[in-house]
Enzyme design. Sequence first.
Site, short mmCIF file in Angstrom:
data_model
loop_
_atom_site.label_atom_id
_atom_site.label_comp_id
_atom_site.label_asym_id
_atom_site.label_seq_id
_atom_site.Cartn_x
_atom_site.Cartn_y
_atom_site.Cartn_z
N SER A 1 -11.17 18.42 -8.36
CA SER A 1 -9.74 18.09 -8.44
C SER A 1 -9.34 17.94 -9.89
O SER A 1 -10.19 17.84 -10.77
CB SER A 1 -9.47 16.77 -7.70
OG SER A 1 -10.20 15.73 -8.30
C1 LIG Z 1 -12.67 14.59 -10.06
S1 LIG Z 1 -13.35 16.10 -10.57
C2 LIG Z 1 -13.15 16.08 -12.32
C3 LIG Z 1 -11.77 16.12 -12.79
C4 LIG Z 1 -11.63 16.56 -14.21
N1 LIG Z 1 -12.02 15.53 -15.12
C5 LIG Z 1 -10.22 17.07 -14.46
O1 LIG Z 1 -9.47 16.45 -15.20
O2 LIG Z 1 -9.91 18.12 -13.90
C6 LIG Z 1 -15.09 15.79 -10.46
C7 LIG Z 1 -15.91 16.94 -10.94
O3 LIG Z 1 -17.25 16.49 -11.11
C8 LIG Z 1 -18.09 17.59 -10.83
N2 LIG Z 1 -19.44 17.08 -10.61
C9 LIG Z 1 -19.96 16.54 -9.49
N3 LIG Z 1 -21.25 16.20 -9.69
C10 LIG Z 1 -21.54 16.53 -10.98
C11 LIG Z 1 -22.71 16.42 -11.77
N4 LIG Z 1 -23.85 15.91 -11.28
N5 LIG Z 1 -22.66 16.89 -13.04
C12 LIG Z 1 -21.52 17.41 -13.55
N6 LIG Z 1 -20.38 17.55 -12.83
C13 LIG Z 1 -20.39 17.09 -11.57
C14 LIG Z 1 -17.45 18.23 -9.62
O4 LIG Z 1 -17.90 19.54 -9.42
C15 LIG Z 1 -15.98 18.11 -9.97
O5 LIG Z 1 -15.53 19.28 -10.61
#
Ligand SMILES: C[S@@+](CC[C@H](N)C(=O)[O-])C[C@H]1O[C@@H](n2cnc3c(N)ncnc32)[C@H](O)[C@@H]1O
Length: 374
Positions: A93
Amino acid sequence: MTDPSALRRQLAAAVPAVDPAWRTALETVPRELFIRDGLFQFDGRQWTPVHRDQTNPGKWLGLVYQDITWVTQVDGTTAADAAGPVTGHPTSSSTLPSLIVRMLDLAQIREGDKVLEIGTGTGYSTAILSSRLGDKNVYSIEYDPGLAAAAADHIHAAGYQPTLITGDGLAGHKDGAEYDHIVATCAVRHIPPAWLYQVRDGGTITTTISGWMLASGLVRLTVHDDGTATGRFHTDQISYMLARPHERPPRPTFHQHPGTTRPTRVNPALLEDWTGQFLAQLAAPSAELVTTGTGVVLVDTATGSQAWTEPAGDGWTVHQHGPLNLWDQVEDALTTWQSAGSPAQTGFGLTVEPDGTQRVWMSAPDGPSWDLPV
Ligand SMILES: C[S@@+](CC[C@H](N)C(=O)[O-])C[C@H]1O[C@@H](n2cnc3c(N)ncnc32)[C@H](O)[C@@H]1O
């Protein structure tokens, strides 16, 4: 209104008290480059894609600049690729802009600091960081290769060149260490040890601690030179999706078992309270929570143990089955909390010990505590 810079100013002006430099970053970074082709809208049942090329441009910009989290991927399907409504769980997101800057503010990031962000997502928050700190001070990791590639396009299109890494952010990025701060925009069940090693003494880790009940607490830890890290939970009631390696495993279909029964000592509705639910999760960290119209169901993902409550007279009965007495665990934590006057989450803190133990404590570091699952 179709002037994006006016919408950005409006967005920045509405953010409650933060360092004005973050407000400037919000006025500078065009969110429409990050939510580029589509977003999902949820009606409580399913996720309906909204595509930019099928939406009136003014309406599209109005959506983009709302201060809300726009889900951009559900169970691996991006909104841009979805031909129609989908069901499932959000997997990426664009976090609501005001929350991004509140977290960066809480982390006490200043000009000249080097920051590692976990969870690049659309790249919007990465660009906010680059806009204030400069490209060379910003590192960001995304787990999903497709999202990482799209984020790189978005970030470059906006004119920024931070260091972008595709991989598991739980391992940090040692080539860029040491960092002044690590900020996670996905939640973790415990602080990954790599983060502790990669932050300088006196630096901070800002993240949400969550778990399999999806309860959440925002914490800022300071890393100390003796190998400990300490901090308190913050007042913001926010939740992020769990880091993918920390996600709840699937569990078999739930079949209610009568088990052993007794009256409960606390009202099961306490598990609907933000802090009450957080405590329940601390007390039964491998259990999933389902609230029903008439009570709660706890199912342990590791052992299959279950506990469920039902109204009985003026109170409630609990049924427990399996090797773990889940309700006993949860009820002990809740009664301890109640006897301390039911402090809000700001009354809790987290201490990471040099031996790797991670304790969430209530009221004071030597108060009642619960170990995070490490
Ligand atoms: C809430 S979204 C990030 C929103 C982002 N900061 C933005 O402004 O668009 C969370 C993200 O964390 C990633 N994610 C989940 N587990 C992760 C991990 N172990 N390492 C890196 N990224 C991860 C997901 O794929 C997702 O894209």
